[in-house]
Design a protein around this motif. Structure first.
Motif, PDB file in Angstrom:
ATOM      1  N   SER A  62     -45.013  68.308   2.057  1.00  0.00           N
ATOM      2  CA  SER A  62     -44.663  68.307   0.644  1.00  0.00           C
ATOM      3  C   SER A  62     -44.898  66.951  -0.001  1.00  0.00           C
ATOM      4  O   SER A  62     -44.669  66.787  -1.185  1.00  0.00           O
ATOM      5  N   ILE A 121     -40.806  69.652  -8.135  1.00  0.00           N
ATOM      6  CA  ILE A 121     -39.451  70.108  -7.837  1.00  0.00           C
ATOM      7  C   ILE A 121     -39.134  69.713  -6.404  1.00  0.00           C
ATOM      8  O   ILE A 121     -40.017  69.669  -5.550  1.00  0.00           O
ATOM      9  N   CYS A 177     -36.770  74.305  -3.830  1.00  0.00           N
ATOM     10  CA  CYS A 177     -37.778  75.349  -3.748  1.00  0.00           C
ATOM     11  C   CYS A 177     -37.485  76.298  -2.586  1.00  0.00           C
ATOM     12  O   CYS A 177     -37.557  77.526  -2.722  1.00  0.00           O
ATOM     13  N   TRP A 184     -34.578  78.633  -3.385  1.00  0.00           N
ATOM     14  CA  TRP A 184     -34.966  79.762  -4.242  1.00  0.00           C
ATOM     15  C   TRP A 184     -35.721  80.819  -3.437  1.00  0.00           C
ATOM     16  O   TRP A 184     -35.457  82.008  -3.551  1.00  0.00           O
ATOM     17  N   TYR A 230     -47.263  83.465  -5.316  1.00  0.00           N
ATOM     18  CA  TYR A 230     -47.409  82.059  -5.695  1.00  0.00           C
ATOM     19  C   TYR A 230     -48.648  81.931  -6.575  1.00  0.00           C
ATOM     20  O   TYR A 230     -49.721  82.460  -6.249  1.00  0.00           O
ATOM     21  N   ILE A 241     -43.629  82.272  -8.125  1.00  0.00           N
ATOM     22  CA  ILE A 241     -43.573  80.838  -8.370  1.00  0.00           C
ATOM     23  C   ILE A 241     -44.876  80.465  -9.069  1.00  0.00           C
ATOM     24  O   ILE A 241     -45.958  80.780  -8.576  1.00  0.00           O
ATOM     25  N   LEU A 284     -39.886  81.064 -10.748  1.00  0.00           N
ATOM     26  CA  LEU A 284     -39.614  79.631 -10.660  1.00  0.00           C
ATOM     27  C   LEU A 284     -40.838  78.928 -11.216  1.00  0.00           C
ATOM     28  O   LEU A 284     -41.946  79.081 -10.689  1.00  0.00           O
ATOM     29  N   LEU A 287     -42.858  75.571 -11.936  1.00  0.00           N
ATOM     30  CA  LEU A 287     -42.996  74.188 -11.494  1.00  0.00           C
ATOM     31  C   LEU A 287     -43.944  73.478 -12.441  1.00  0.00           C
ATOM     32  O   LEU A 287     -45.124  73.804 -12.507  1.00  0.00           O
ATOM     33  N   ALA A 306     -46.901  70.751  -7.122  1.00  0.00           N
ATOM     34  CA  ALA A 306     -46.039  71.635  -6.339  1.00  0.00           C
ATOM     35  C   ALA A 306     -46.195  71.346  -4.851  1.00  0.00           C
ATOM     36  O   ALA A 306     -47.288  70.990  -4.395  1.00  0.00           O
ATOM     37  N   ILE A 351     -44.611  75.935   0.250  1.00  0.00           N
ATOM     38  CA  ILE A 351     -44.454  77.246  -0.391  1.00  0.00           C
ATOM     39  C   ILE A 351     -45.236  78.312   0.357  1.00  0.00           C
ATOM     40  O   ILE A 351     -44.706  79.379   0.689  1.00  0.00           O
TER      41      ILE A 351
END
Length: 479
Positions: free
Chosen positions: A253, A261, A266, A269, A280, A309, A333, A335, A339, A344
């Protein structure tokens, strides 16, 4: 004690654009983990993100990844001071940005003369690095952040005189029959001279380079890897998926950009959603829409009935459909900005990905075992769509027909078309289940490829060994 040879030293020089830089940083990590001394060349405004990208990883390497900074002539080409990355430049200023990139030749020469690495791996959009490397007898390898499929397609089309009166083009001299609409291919007559010259240089100098390093793995594209090597005669190494060098979720990430976020938020959620239920949606760092297309996408996602997302790069508040956020509360969600994409895609709740078919995103989805809705815009993205949909059979095409960086030139894809395509991917029909099963198989292959003894692991070691052996050959720069 006997004399011990210094470690192999490789300089990496990516184009200053997220889609080009991120995989080369991962390649640097991969090489450093094998005991190679690596130096990444970049510009001042890009250095902080690269430092963040290597911060967590380099503690475990025998030789730290080094950064070397050269100035970028932003104001000299009419860009604001500090504007040094393609993602921060509107499409109509891309020619100015690339003009600035070509002005880095002398700074590159000075760095190469000072460091004298054993090899230079440079982005394919920096073809002039070949001549400078050749002068110093340093092998220049080309890094391709695109697929073998796209590489072979580019090579097959480069010197062909295609018919001008046909709407559909069959790629000539290709391992299998693949057709594209003419509108899905770049129109060179509309290309800015700076890009025309770069393409000419690529065609002339890339075949003379030491070889190409490709972010892919053999099992994914065997027929195209074989075609590149055996038919087109290009020395090539497949070393991907390079993103798998980021073993820890927190590294995944933080590959050089601050997420929009927090990853934990994340994950929280996603943790509330059923396995495979979430879609996504992300179009990369340079994917932009008109207001009308943005609204159709929002309405199409709403009509699909799926939780999603959506990573939104740029939009204005008035672009959202009326009361959209209120209706979507708890189901989506949003973003705004960057991201944590790998995090994700690898979550069990994610069952599909709407993507622009950039190769980094495509390969990350393959690695995670996630099938895709394909929505290409420009570059080699239409080739990647063909690979994902027709060859690998893990994608459904949204119906994009126009190759262009200009959002206003793309035909509108309606909310109804978007809803229909998402349902094809995400529902429990026979077609969707086949795609999910195939995606899971490819995910296993991807991870096996980079494990010790896997195809990418072996090819990476072969590359390191060949460059190491070259240092002891007559006429090498070390003699």
């Amino acid at each position: 004690m006997g004399w011990e040879a210094p470690p192999l030293h490789i300089l990496l020089f990516p184009l200053m654009s997220p889609g080009h830089t991120l995989p080369m940083v991962d390649l640097a990590k991969l090489l450093a983990a094998r005991g190679v001394r690596t130096t990444i060349l970049t510009t001042p405004a890009n250095a902080p993100s690269l430092e963040a990208a290597i911060e967590l990883a380099q503690r475990s390497y025998q030789y730290p990844i080094e950064l070397h900074v050269i100035p970028f002539p932003s104001t000299a080409v009419g860009l604001p001071e500090g504007c040094e990355n393609a993602s921060s430049v509107p499409y109509y200023q891309h020619p100015a940005f690339m003009t600035g990139v070509t002005m880095l030749q002398e700074p590159f020469r000075r760095v190469l003369t000072k460091l004298l690495p054993d090899a230079a791996i440079t982005d394919w959009f920096l073809p002039w690095t070949f001549n400078i490397s050749e002068e110093l007898n340093i092998p220049r390898l080309v890094f391709h952040g695109i697929s073998f499929f796209a590489l072979c397609a580019h090579a097959s089309l480069l010197f062909e005189q295609l018919p001008t009166d046909e709407d559909t083009i069959t790629i000539p001299n290709f391992p299998r029959r693949v057709e594209l609409q003419r509108s899905q291919m770049p129109d060179e007559t509309q290309m800015h001279p700076v890009f025309t010259e770069i393409i000419r240089q690529i065609a002339e100098w890339e075949p003379k380079s030491y070889g190409v390093v490709v972010n892919s793995f053999y099992e994914l594209e065997a027929e195209f890897a074989d075609h590149l090597r055996n038919v087109l005669g290009q020395k090539a190494w497949h070393v991907g998926p390079v993103s798998l060098c980021n073993a820890r979720a927190e590294q995944q990430s933080r590959r050089g950009n601050k997420p929009a976020i927090d990853g934990e938020e994340c994950l929280k959620w996603l943790g509330e959603k059923e396995a495979g239920s979430v879609l996504y949606v992300c179009f990369g760092s340079m994917g932009t829409f008109t207001e009308a297309q943005f609204r159709e996408l929002a309405l199409g996602l709403e009509a699909s009935g799926r939780p999603f997302i959506w990573a939104v790069k740029k939009c204005r508040d008035e672009w959202w459909p009326e009361r959209f956020m209120a209706r979507m509360e708890g189901r989506c969600l949003i973003l705004r900005g960057w991201a944590p994409q790998i995090l994700i895609l690898n979550h069990a709740a994610v069952g599909g990905f709407v993507t622009h078919c950039g190769w980094n995103s495509s390969l990350e989805a393959v690695t995670a075992g996630v099938p895709m809705v394909t929505w290409p815009f420009f570059a080699e993205q239409f080739f990647n769509e063909k690979l994902l949909v027709e060859v690998l059979k893990i994608g459904v095409a949204i119906g994009a027909k126009q190759h262009t960086v200009v959002p206003e030139q793309r035909p509108l894809i309606t909310a109804a078309e978007i809803e229909r395509t998402v349902r094809r991917l995400m529902d429990d029909g026979e077609e969707a289940n086949r795609m999910r099963s195939r995606a899971r198989e490819l995910s296993i292959m991807a991870k096996s490829a980079v494990d010790e003894g896997g195809s990418a692991y072996i090819d990476t070691q072969n590359l390191i060994q060949e460059l190491t052996n070259r240092r002891t050959m007559p006429n090498s720069k070390s003699q």
